[in-house]
Design a protein around this motif. Sequence first.
Motif, PDB file in Angstrom:
ATOM      1  N   LYS A 405      64.469 -10.818 -40.948  1.00  9.99           N
ATOM      2  CA  LYS A 405      63.563  -9.788 -41.476  1.00  9.99           C
ATOM      3  C   LYS A 405      62.483 -10.330 -42.421  1.00  9.99           C
ATOM      4  O   LYS A 405      61.343  -9.860 -42.384  1.00  9.99           O
ATOM      5  CB  LYS A 405      64.359  -8.666 -42.156  1.00  9.99           C
ATOM      6  CG  LYS A 405      65.150  -9.072 -43.394  1.00  9.99           C
ATOM      7  CD  LYS A 405      66.073  -7.951 -43.852  1.00  9.99           C
ATOM      8  CE  LYS A 405      66.840  -8.364 -45.095  1.00  9.99           C
ATOM      9  NZ  LYS A 405      67.857  -7.358 -45.477  1.00  9.99           N
ATOM     10  N   TYR A 406      62.817 -11.318 -43.245  1.00 14.56           N
ATOM     11  CA  TYR A 406      61.806 -11.827 -44.191  1.00 14.56           C
ATOM     12  C   TYR A 406      60.736 -12.657 -43.476  1.00 14.56           C
ATOM     13  O   TYR A 406      59.567 -12.625 -43.863  1.00 14.56           O
ATOM     14  CB  TYR A 406      62.475 -12.614 -45.320  1.00 14.56           C
ATOM     15  CG  TYR A 406      63.294 -11.729 -46.246  1.00 14.56           C
ATOM     16  CD1 TYR A 406      62.665 -10.847 -47.122  1.00 14.56           C
ATOM     17  CD2 TYR A 406      64.684 -11.742 -46.213  1.00 14.56           C
ATOM     18  CE1 TYR A 406      63.403 -10.009 -47.960  1.00 14.56           C
ATOM     19  CE2 TYR A 406      65.436 -10.906 -47.040  1.00 14.56           C
ATOM     20  CZ  TYR A 406      64.794 -10.047 -47.904  1.00 14.56           C
ATOM     21  OH  TYR A 406      65.529  -9.213 -48.725  1.00 14.56           O
ATOM     22  N   LEU A 409      58.569 -10.073 -41.773  1.00 16.20           N
ATOM     23  CA  LEU A 409      57.711  -9.415 -42.767  1.00 16.20           C
ATOM     24  C   LEU A 409      56.543 -10.313 -43.163  1.00 16.20           C
ATOM     25  O   LEU A 409      55.404  -9.842 -43.291  1.00 16.20           O
ATOM     26  CB  LEU A 409      58.522  -9.014 -44.001  1.00 16.20           C
ATOM     27  CG  LEU A 409      57.702  -8.309 -45.090  1.00 16.20           C
ATOM     28  CD1 LEU A 409      57.276  -6.921 -44.635  1.00 16.20           C
ATOM     29  CD2 LEU A 409      58.475  -8.214 -46.395  1.00 16.20           C
ATOM     30  N   GLY A 439      56.280  -6.710 -49.887  1.00 16.00           N
ATOM     31  CA  GLY A 439      55.805  -6.318 -48.564  1.00 16.00           C
ATOM     32  C   GLY A 439      54.304  -6.078 -48.616  1.00 16.00           C
ATOM     33  O   GLY A 439      53.577  -6.772 -49.327  1.00 16.00           O
ATOM     34  N   ARG A 453      57.943  -3.066 -45.720  1.00 20.05           N
ATOM     35  CA  ARG A 453      58.633  -4.083 -46.518  1.00 20.05           C
ATOM     36  C   ARG A 453      59.982  -4.352 -45.865  1.00 20.05           C
ATOM     37  O   ARG A 453      60.355  -3.659 -44.897  1.00 20.05           O
ATOM     38  CB  ARG A 453      58.827  -3.627 -47.977  1.00 20.05           C
ATOM     39  CG  ARG A 453      59.623  -2.360 -48.140  1.00 20.05           C
ATOM     40  CD  ARG A 453      59.835  -1.984 -49.593  1.00 20.05           C
ATOM     41  NE  ARG A 453      60.755  -2.873 -50.286  1.00 20.05           N
ATOM     42  CZ  ARG A 453      62.082  -2.722 -50.289  1.00 20.05           C
ATOM     43  NH1 ARG A 453      62.660  -1.700 -49.657  1.00 20.05           N
ATOM     44  NH2 ARG A 453      62.847  -3.561 -50.929  1.00 20.05           N
ATOM     45  N   ALA A 454      60.709  -5.314 -46.373  1.00 19.95           N
ATOM     46  CA  ALA A 454      62.053  -5.604 -45.873  1.00 19.95           C
ATOM     47  C   ALA A 454      63.081  -4.899 -46.750  1.00 19.95           C
ATOM     48  O   ALA A 454      62.956  -4.906 -47.979  1.00 19.95           O
ATOM     49  CB  ALA A 454      62.309  -7.107 -45.879  1.00 19.95           C
ATOM     50  N   LEU A 461      63.666  -3.276 -41.632  1.00 19.52           N
ATOM     51  CA  LEU A 461      62.420  -3.132 -42.367  1.00 19.52           C
ATOM     52  C   LEU A 461      62.370  -1.709 -42.902  1.00 19.52           C
ATOM     53  O   LEU A 461      63.194  -0.859 -42.523  1.00 19.52           O
ATOM     54  CB  LEU A 461      61.217  -3.389 -41.456  1.00 19.52           C
ATOM     55  CG  LEU A 461      61.119  -4.777 -40.805  1.00 19.52           C
ATOM     56  CD1 LEU A 461      59.866  -4.861 -39.940  1.00 19.52           C
ATOM     57  CD2 LEU A 461      61.138  -5.890 -41.840  1.00 19.52           C
TER      58      LEU A 461
END
Length: 498
Positions: A405-406, A409, A439, A453-454, A461
């Motif tokens: 996820k990061y 993002l 984010g 954002r995460a 997200l």
Amino acid sequence: MATPAKSVSPNTWEFLRDPMIVPTGFREYDARWKFPEEINLVGITALGLGLGTQMRRRGIPPIIVVANDYRDYSLSIKNALMLGLMQAGITVKDIGPAVSPMAYFAQFHLDVPAVAMVTASHNPNGWTGVKMGFERPLTHGPDEMSELRDIVLNGEGIATPGGAYEFVDGVREAYIDDLVGDFKMTRKLKVVCATGNGTAAAFGPAVFERIGVEVVPSHTDLDYTFPHYNPNPEALEMLHDMADSVRASGADFALGFDGDGDRCGVVDDEGEEIFADKVGVIMARDLSKIYPNATFVADVKSTGLFASDPELIKNGATADYWKTGHSHMKRRVKELGALAGFEKSGHYFLAEPIGRGYDCGLRVAVEICKLMDRNPDMKMSDLRKALPQTWATPTMSPYCSDTEKYHVLERLVAKIVTLETSGGLIAGRKIKQVVTVNGARIILDNGAWGLVRASSNTPNLVVVCESPESESEMHAIFADIDAIIRTEPLVGEYDQKI
């Protein structure tokens, strides 16, 4: 201390002997795992030894308050955690089952420097975790969590003699006394208290009755199977149920609490669900009359009204938009000397002289009742309608794995910043600013905005949009942001959509 295995194998000899911890459970501001698929009890003990070792490294006096939420496995988790803490030579003060803010309160009440609250928060059954902190009223942020993760996963925990255990009774009663003080309502008020059968059921009705509020109970029997729904006042399922209870009972409003009682959701007398950031603006309007020129912190998922509301501007209020997450927000409120912080998820951080700066759903409930008492001619719907109208989405969470996820993002933020610099449009409007503190919050030329954002807690997200113009513009903002998100094939389906 043995180095934990990075994967978990239930129903094996090793599962009952060796620590097993999936690393992604160490999150930005607390620890959270599926149990036992992602951590075993020996792993929880390793976490306790690691936390105790971290206390000693940082020179924290070796005493800690420990508590657990109301789930059928939380006591086992707490016992395993306390064993590790005592291995590290820490004196454990066990206050029993509690909401998270009762554990934070106990740090002050018992004058103890550290806290470890065993809770899955608002996550459904099957999850567990720990919220912890060394510097009251703060909890671990990214730096502290990274340090703790390294101590635990690298097997750096150090056993030290001198650990001890003490059960401390009476903290629940002291916590309720602290919430209520000598306040009594002067107007009649009938309130739906919704707890989704979670931990707050042991507190909510008692607090309301103490201040003279007529209680309409909604799922206030403790039941850790959560037979109706998972207690989460940000979820539409719980909010709809609260609205039904208001309509059926003729209550003045409903207040709902999550699984560990640090969040509060509101439904007004017309059955209208008021997202927590709008409730924050209502509270900020009231508080800024009493405390002019106050600073209010809002998380990046929150309404733009904290900065643009004419009443707040008139009262000299200053808005600061900051990172989402209870630890980030608590820290920012303390850093700025803000009067309060508001988070769209329903965490409220009421600082001195109202509260102590930590997030407490029941403190918010009492303060909302006080606000209504100060405005005896107003209904909750009147206060909602007095705000400038905006159209906002609920918090929507498309799936994206914790390991990806990061990275996803980062790529999305880069695409959004490129769109801004190239003069691209969102919902047909010019992008005024992209705030990348957490984010990307895309602010348009009319004050409308959208955020991606995460999630810090789950493999998702997070997307939120708001328009001061119209519902159709809100939908258009979401459609354009979602189109950007869909350029990333690792992003899955939403938990809920407009």
